[in-house]
Design a protein around this motif. Structure first.
Motif, PDB file in Angstrom:
ATOM      1  N   ARG A 156       0.852  -1.232   0.012  1.00  0.00           N
ATOM      2  CA  ARG A 156       0.023   0.197   0.010  1.00  0.00           C
ATOM      3  C   ARG A 156       0.944   1.340  -0.081  1.00  0.00           C
ATOM      4  NH1 ARG A 156      -5.542   0.508   2.334  1.00  0.00           N
ATOM      5  NH2 ARG A 156      -5.139   2.721   2.688  1.00  0.00           N
ATOM      6  N   GLY A 157       2.022   1.201   0.869  1.00  0.00           N
ATOM      7  CA  GLY A 157       2.775   2.691   1.055  1.00  0.00           C
ATOM      8  C   GLY A 157       3.853   2.640  -0.269  1.00  0.00           C
ATOM      9  N   ALA A 158       4.207   1.554  -0.873  1.00  0.00           N
ATOM     10  CA  ALA A 158       5.218   1.759  -1.789  1.00  0.00           C
ATOM     11  C   ALA A 158       5.212   2.966  -2.944  1.00  0.00           C
ATOM     12  CB  ALA A 158       5.606   0.342  -2.372  1.00  0.00           C
ATOM     13  N   HIS A 159       4.140   2.872  -3.542  1.00  0.00           N
ATOM     14  CA  HIS A 159       3.876   3.812  -4.491  1.00  0.00           C
ATOM     15  C   HIS A 159       4.011   5.251  -3.976  1.00  0.00           C
ATOM     16  CE1 HIS A 159       2.672   5.612  -8.389  1.00  0.00           C
ATOM     17  NE2 HIS A 159       1.734   6.387  -7.729  1.00  0.00           N
ATOM     18  N   ARG A 160       3.395   5.495  -2.715  1.00  0.00           N
ATOM     19  CA  ARG A 160       3.260   6.728  -2.167  1.00  0.00           C
ATOM     20  C   ARG A 160       4.536   7.184  -1.852  1.00  0.00           C
ATOM     21  NH1 ARG A 160      -0.704   6.214   0.438  1.00  0.00           N
ATOM     22  NH2 ARG A 160      -2.120   7.276  -0.820  1.00  0.00           N
ATOM     23  N   LEU A 161       5.540   6.289  -1.238  1.00  0.00           N
ATOM     24  CA  LEU A 161       6.961   6.502  -0.648  1.00  0.00           C
ATOM     25  C   LEU A 161       7.725   6.932  -1.937  1.00  0.00           C
ATOM     26  CD1 LEU A 161       8.975   7.112   1.381  1.00  0.00           C
ATOM     27  CD2 LEU A 161       9.512   4.399   1.211  1.00  0.00           C
ATOM     28  N   THR A 162       7.658   6.082  -2.820  1.00  0.00           N
ATOM     29  CA  THR A 162       8.408   6.616  -4.166  1.00  0.00           C
ATOM     30  C   THR A 162       8.112   7.980  -4.680  1.00  0.00           C
ATOM     31  OG1 THR A 162       8.315   4.267  -4.812  1.00  0.00           O
ATOM     32  CG2 THR A 162       8.729   5.611  -6.570  1.00  0.00           C
TER      33      THR A 162
END
Ligand code: AQP
Length: 325
Positions: free
Chosen positions: A310-316
């Motif tokens: 869930r978080g990967a795209h936002r962190l990138t």
């Protein structure tokens, strides 16, 4: 819509955590809701590493045993690879004065100074880590009491600031009132709330206490010498607390419950039986889960992987907009 709630393994789960929060989460949680064991938050004051690890595991098992959908549960430190960089980015978006205004920091650091133990920088920066917990998952709603509302406000400020300075990356979350639930007080000192870190074990009903111990603690609960069997929280806080516990277990109001008894002893017996029966399946399921470490590890890994996904795209996006990574 995503609601995010956490529980800190600062001690073993008690009746307040269960009747006031976990049971509600299990009964009313929506498909998009997320629940996590906030083990990193427990490091802001002195702690024992082995105990922290064991309590984190135990709390994870309690959440699942209570009936919360395992897919929606994770352990905060399993998200370290994402929370670490995001917390740094948010710290660099947060003014020193904003962090220094946090009332909880002022209170907790005063406690530490009073005890003569050092105040950890982590205690100061933890509201920013909490902002990272919320913003990483894109949570819309954070159910919190008054003591945490200021931290959610900080998360809102940081999300808005980042979005307007570097580009849209974050959902701006809202603090919402928790779904109405009981506020359970300490049995030995009913002027205080029941707390994991309480120094008086006699006043705290742990969800994993065995039935005899629960009965003994309830039998010794502080009441008063007035002999009036009524629900009067201000004048008779000990009795009112027992009536609230019983009412919550039975799904009634404390006043309705009070009408059914004629002595404090009868109330205590009824509370003891209700609590023992309420906790029995929870304790049994928790022990089952803890006795199969491989399965619990599998569930934990799956929950962590889902939350990371869930978080990967936002962190990138955040790192790209920040000009790093
Ligand atoms: N006494 C309580 N009655 C009702 N609800 C309670 N909660 C805690 N104590 C009571 C609710 O449990 C959830 C998880 O709590 P937390 O881990 O976020 O921290 P807390 O509120 O600080 O819990 P404790 O047990 O009092 O721990 P310590 O001693 O470490 O401070 C929350 O939803 C909370 O409202």
């Amino acid at each position: 819509m995503t609601r995010l709630s956490g529980i800190t393994p600062s001690g073993p789960a008690h009746a307040g955590n269960y009747l006031g929060a976990i049971r509600q989460w299990a009964r009313e949680g929506g498909a998009g809701d997320l629940y996590f064991v906030s083990d990193l938050h427990a490091m802001t004051t002195p702690y024992h590493p082995q105990k922290l690890r064991a309590r984190t595991r135990e709390l994870l098992a309690v959440l699942i045993a209570a009936g919360i959908e395992p897919d929606t549960v994770f352990v905060q430190s399993d998200l370290m690879p994402q929370l670490g960089p995001l917390t740094w980015v948010l710290e660099c978006a947060c003014a020193f004065g904003e962090a220094a205004r946090m009332t909880q920091f002022k209170e907790k650091s005063a406690d530490r100074t009073h005890e003569g133990t050092p105040v950890r920088v982590g205690l100061f920066t933890y509201p920013v880590l909490m902002a990272a917990d919320i913003l990483l998952q894109g949570a819309d709603e954070i159910p919190v009491g008054d003591d945490q509302a200021q931290h959610v406000e900080l998360a809102r400020v940081l999300a808005r600031r980042f979005n307007s300075t570097y580009g849209e990356a974050f959902v701006v979350p809202r603090a919402v009132m928790p779904r109405a639930a009981a506020r359970i007080r300490d049995l030995a000192d009913p002027t205080r709330k029941m707390a994991k870190s309480s120094s008086d074990a006699a006043g705290t009903l742990l969800v994993l206490d065995d039935p005899d111990l629960l009965r003994r603690k309830i039998k010794r609960a502080v009441t008063d010498s007035l002999g009036r069997l009524e629900y009067r929280p201000v004048e008779q806080p000990g009795l009112a607390n027992l009536l609230e516990i019983l009412a919550t277990c039975q799904g009634k109001s404390p006043r309705e419950v009070a009408a059914g008894y004629s002595s404090y002893g009868e109330v205590k017996d009824a509370v003891a039986e209700a609590v023992v029966e309420e906790f029995r399946p929870l304790r049994e399921r928790t022990h089952d889960l803890l006795s199969d470490p491989a399965e619990l590890d599998r569930v934990r890994a799956q929950g962590g992987a889902r939350a990371m996904e869930r978080g990967a795209h936002r962190l990138t996006t955040v790192l790209r907009l920040s000009g790093v990574g």
